[in-house]
Design a protein around this motif. Structure first.
Motif, short mmCIF file in Angstrom:
data_model
loop_
_atom_site.label_atom_id
_atom_site.label_comp_id
_atom_site.label_asym_id
_atom_site.label_seq_id
_atom_site.Cartn_x
_atom_site.Cartn_y
_atom_site.Cartn_z
N ASN A 140 0.83 -1.20 0.00
CA ASN A 140 0.00 0.00 0.00
C ASN A 140 0.87 1.25 0.00
O ASN A 140 0.54 2.24 -0.66
CB ASN A 140 -0.92 -0.03 1.22
N LEU A 141 1.97 1.19 0.73
CA LEU A 141 2.90 2.33 0.80
C LEU A 141 3.45 2.65 -0.60
O LEU A 141 3.48 3.82 -1.02
CB LEU A 141 4.02 1.99 1.78
N LEU A 142 3.87 1.62 -1.33
CA LEU A 142 4.42 1.84 -2.67
C LEU A 142 3.35 2.39 -3.62
O LEU A 142 3.65 3.25 -4.47
CB LEU A 142 4.99 0.53 -3.22
N ASP A 143 2.13 1.92 -3.47
CA ASP A 143 1.04 2.46 -4.29
C ASP A 143 0.85 3.95 -4.03
O ASP A 143 0.63 4.74 -4.95
CB ASP A 143 -0.26 1.71 -4.00
N ARG A 144 0.91 4.33 -2.75
CA ARG A 144 0.73 5.74 -2.41
C ARG A 144 1.88 6.59 -2.95
O ARG A 144 1.68 7.71 -3.42
CB ARG A 144 0.64 5.90 -0.88
N LEU A 145 3.11 6.06 -2.90
CA LEU A 145 4.25 6.81 -3.42
C LEU A 145 4.13 7.00 -4.93
O LEU A 145 4.44 8.07 -5.45
CB LEU A 145 5.55 6.09 -3.08
N ARG A 146 3.67 5.97 -5.63
CA ARG A 146 3.51 6.07 -7.08
C ARG A 146 2.46 7.12 -7.44
O ARG A 146 2.54 7.76 -8.49
CB ARG A 146 3.13 4.71 -7.67
N GLU A 147 1.47 7.27 -6.56
CA GLU A 147 0.41 8.26 -6.80
C GLU A 147 0.83 9.66 -6.37
O GLU A 147 0.08 10.61 -6.56
CB GLU A 147 -0.85 7.85 -6.04
N GLY A 148 2.02 9.77 -5.77
CA GLY A 148 2.50 11.06 -5.32
C GLY A 148 2.01 11.47 -3.95
O GLY A 148 2.20 12.62 -3.53
N ASP A 149 1.34 10.55 -3.24
CA ASP A 149 0.83 10.85 -1.90
C ASP A 149 1.91 10.54 -0.87
O ASP A 149 1.85 9.54 -0.14
CB ASP A 149 -0.44 10.03 -1.63
N LEU A 150 2.90 11.40 -0.81
CA LEU A 150 4.05 11.18 0.06
C LEU A 150 3.65 11.20 1.54
O LEU A 150 4.17 10.42 2.35
CB LEU A 150 5.12 12.25 -0.21
N GLU A 151 2.71 12.07 1.88
CA GLU A 151 2.28 12.17 3.28
C GLU A 151 1.70 10.85 3.78
O GLU A 151 2.02 10.39 4.87
CB GLU A 151 1.25 13.29 3.43
N ARG A 152 0.84 10.24 2.96
CA ARG A 152 0.25 8.96 3.35
C ARG A 152 1.32 7.86 3.40
O ARG A 152 1.30 6.99 4.27
CB ARG A 152 -0.86 8.57 2.38
N GLY A 153 2.25 7.92 2.45
CA GLY A 153 3.33 6.94 2.45
C GLY A 153 4.16 7.01 3.71
O GLY A 153 4.51 5.98 4.31
N GLU A 154 4.47 8.23 4.15
CA GLU A 154 5.24 8.40 5.38
C GLU A 154 4.44 7.93 6.60
O GLU A 154 5.01 7.37 7.54
CB GLU A 154 5.66 9.86 5.53
N ALA A 155 3.12 8.15 6.57
CA ALA A 155 2.27 7.70 7.68
C ALA A 155 2.27 6.18 7.78
O ALA A 155 2.34 5.61 8.87
CB ALA A 155 0.86 8.23 7.50
N LEU A 156 2.19 5.51 6.64
CA LEU A 156 2.21 4.04 6.63
C LEU A 156 3.56 3.52 7.13
O LEU A 156 3.62 2.53 7.87
CB LEU A 156 1.92 3.52 5.22
N LEU A 157 4.63 4.18 6.73
CA LEU A 157 5.95 3.79 7.21
C LEU A 157 6.03 3.95 8.73
O LEU A 157 6.59 3.10 9.43
CB LEU A 157 7.04 4.65 6.55
N GLY A 158 5.45 5.03 9.25
CA GLY A 158 5.42 5.24 10.70
C GLY A 158 4.65 4.15 11.41
O GLY A 158 5.04 3.69 12.50
N THR A 159 3.55 3.70 10.80
CA THR A 159 2.77 2.61 11.39
C THR A 159 3.57 1.32 11.43
O THR A 159 3.57 0.59 12.43
CB THR A 159 1.47 2.38 10.58
#
Length: 215
Positions: A140-159
């Motif tokens: 899911n994190l990689l999908d968010r990064l591909r979509e340019g949603d860096l904030e969500r990607g960082e949140a998933l990494l934090g989780t």
């Protein structure tokens, strides 16, 4: 002089004890034969639920989770009278997969994580399920990064980081945690790769913004 009567009585007692054991083993084997397909069905449905989570198909998620839970409850009820089979391993695997699906849904959706009692599984199965659910977040994190949603990607990494930190504090033998340490080692590797992906994306984004600002 041979006590024939005594010998007959001794044999009859042995046969009575053995017959009782045989009946018990037969019942246990019948329960095992019934529970194994239910556990396999639970695992299949849980896997489908996780795939549906990643595809953002909530109706499919709900359907597969319901199927997984129904199969798991059949296995749990069937094995309840046989503690030796409860701890044989295959029920734990089904519980772990069901927990993983439920927890993946919660973590991806940003919802509160249900505990072992809410999921209806043993604590060790819940912990391993949580660990593997955190690993599932990488997709899911990689999908968010591909979509340019860096904030969500960082949140998933934090989780993912939080799950690893919390579960790393459970310092108990594998006999009690059913291999949690091995699952944590796998999560750590996934976490480090994901951290590298996020870091690379952050640097690329900053560089792109710097180039655009100069233009």
């Amino acid at each position: 002089m041979v006590d024939v009567a005594g010998g007959d009585a001794s044999r009859a007692r042995l046969e009575g004890i053995t017959d009782t054991i045989r009946v018990g083993l037969g019942a246990a084997n019948g329960a095992r034969e019934e529970a194994l397909p239910a556990c396999r069905s639970c695992i299949r449905s849980a896997s489908r639920a996780i795939r549906a989570v990643h595809r953002a198909e909530p109706e499919a998620v709900a359907r597969h989770l319901a199927e997984a839970e129904a199969s798991l409850r059949v296995a749990q009820r069937t094995l309840a009278p046989f503690p030796g089979l409860v701890h044989a391993g295959f029920l734990h695997d089904a519980e772990k997969e069901h927990a993983e699906a439920r927890l993946t849904e919660a973590l991806v959706g940003g919802e509160p994580v249900p505990g072992p009692d809410e999921v209806g599984v043993a604590p060790a199965a819940w912990m391993r399920g949580l660990c593997e659910a955190a690993s599932e977040l990488r997709r899911n994190l990689l999908d968010r990064l591909r979509e340019g949603d860096l904030e969500r990607g960082e949140a998933l990494l934090g989780t993912m980081d939080d799950v690893y930190d919390v579960l790393s504090g459970v310092d108990q033998p594998d006999a009690l945690t059913h291999g949690l340490r091995r699952s944590l080692d796998q999560l750590r590797a996934v976490l480090e790769r994901s951290r590298g992906d996020v870091t690379t994306t952050v640097l690329q984004t900053r560089l792109q913004r710097a180039i655009e600002s100069r233009g």
